[in-house]
Design a protein around this motif. Sequence first.
Motif: not given
Length: 433
Positions: A160-167, A352-359, A361-372
Amino acid sequence: MTGSLDRRSALRLFGAAGLGLGLAACAGPGGGSASTASSASPSGLATSGSVRGTVSFAHWRAEDKAVLAGLIEAFVKKHPDAGVEQDIAPSSDYQSTALRRIRGSKTGDVFTAFRGAQFEQIVTAGVYAPLTGTGVVGRYQKNLIGPGARGGTQYGLPYQLVFNMPLANTDALDKAGHTSAPKDWDGFLQLLDDLSAKGYTPLAWPGGDAANAGQLLNVMVMNNAPSDDAFSRIESGDAKVTDDWFLTTLEQYAALRPYLQERATGSGTDAVTRLFASGRAGLLATGSFQMAGVRALGAAFPFDLLAPITTTAEKAKYEGVFNTTFVLGVNSASKVQPAAYAFLEFLSDPENAGAYADGTGQHVTVEGVEYTNADLKAVAPWLTRKTLLAPRFQFLDLDIRSAVENATVAVVGGKKPEQAAEEAQRVIDQKRS
């Protein structure tokens, strides 16, 4: 989604295009690189053989259960002789009990770890089967997986690539008259004043939840600290929480008291998340990892991220913080290692990493992922900002980290900053003696 804060202002500097480049650009100090790992084959990890048997997957993200279940179904369709069962514990419990639970592989053939202290403990215990030399490592952004390496060996893969700061609820900020992010501490306090004047709780903070109360500390110190490794220096004894820069931080926590919800020091994450999701709070002091949870509670307003700048604009070095965590690995004692490694490979596939990310709501560190996912796209500009690797995870001794974080809670509860700092330093000195 319409009406996002930085669509109309300087808060969003870049579009959502080029996410791969953005991921590479956001590696902050301390992020490390997998390129330092040796090319030797790992010992004790079976990456070939029959993919069969039931894999126990131990993690703390209960909110990801359904998304992971869908991925597991696809994995089993590909490997019909294998199965995966999720073993989920709350994050606070997982922090304290994971090593005991996964040692010996009674659970956790594949498991996760928090960056920092827990990862170090599990590596030291010999539970991670080294991944150096396996093909799966090359599927990740090299500059983002350093927190899963130790001594030149890649043991785990931060997923996971997350941002630890206020929403930020950008509709609320609009109504308060703010269409750009404050550039200094005075501007941030003015933003909170204006949110309060419009009837909002300016900043919802889970002061009663040790796992998340300290997330705000990441951004409160990112520009106050004299060096990027300031928390490591506190742990080593080369710096103290009674130093001027940390006293300044505690004084700023004291300044936040009027802007937090009632009984803030006893509030849990679920309660403040509901407050924010209801539209009654302008900012939620956790991180991007809460986006899916807020949406699940029915929130329809647009998101962004907004980190307080605790200095003047001229002195500010960083715009925010990021973290790479959820460190995936294979248990060295697993009796189904080929299946466990195959599941790790499956999760590391870009689709699969993209499916995890989109589902989730978290960015991931896997190369080449496209987010929807619309929310991931909304905060995607932060992938290219000047961000610091979340400093609270520099602490390898959780008692010392707790002492530092508890000082901030004590100050919000009314204690004088100098007294809170002195009490925390006594705990640190005792731990180091």
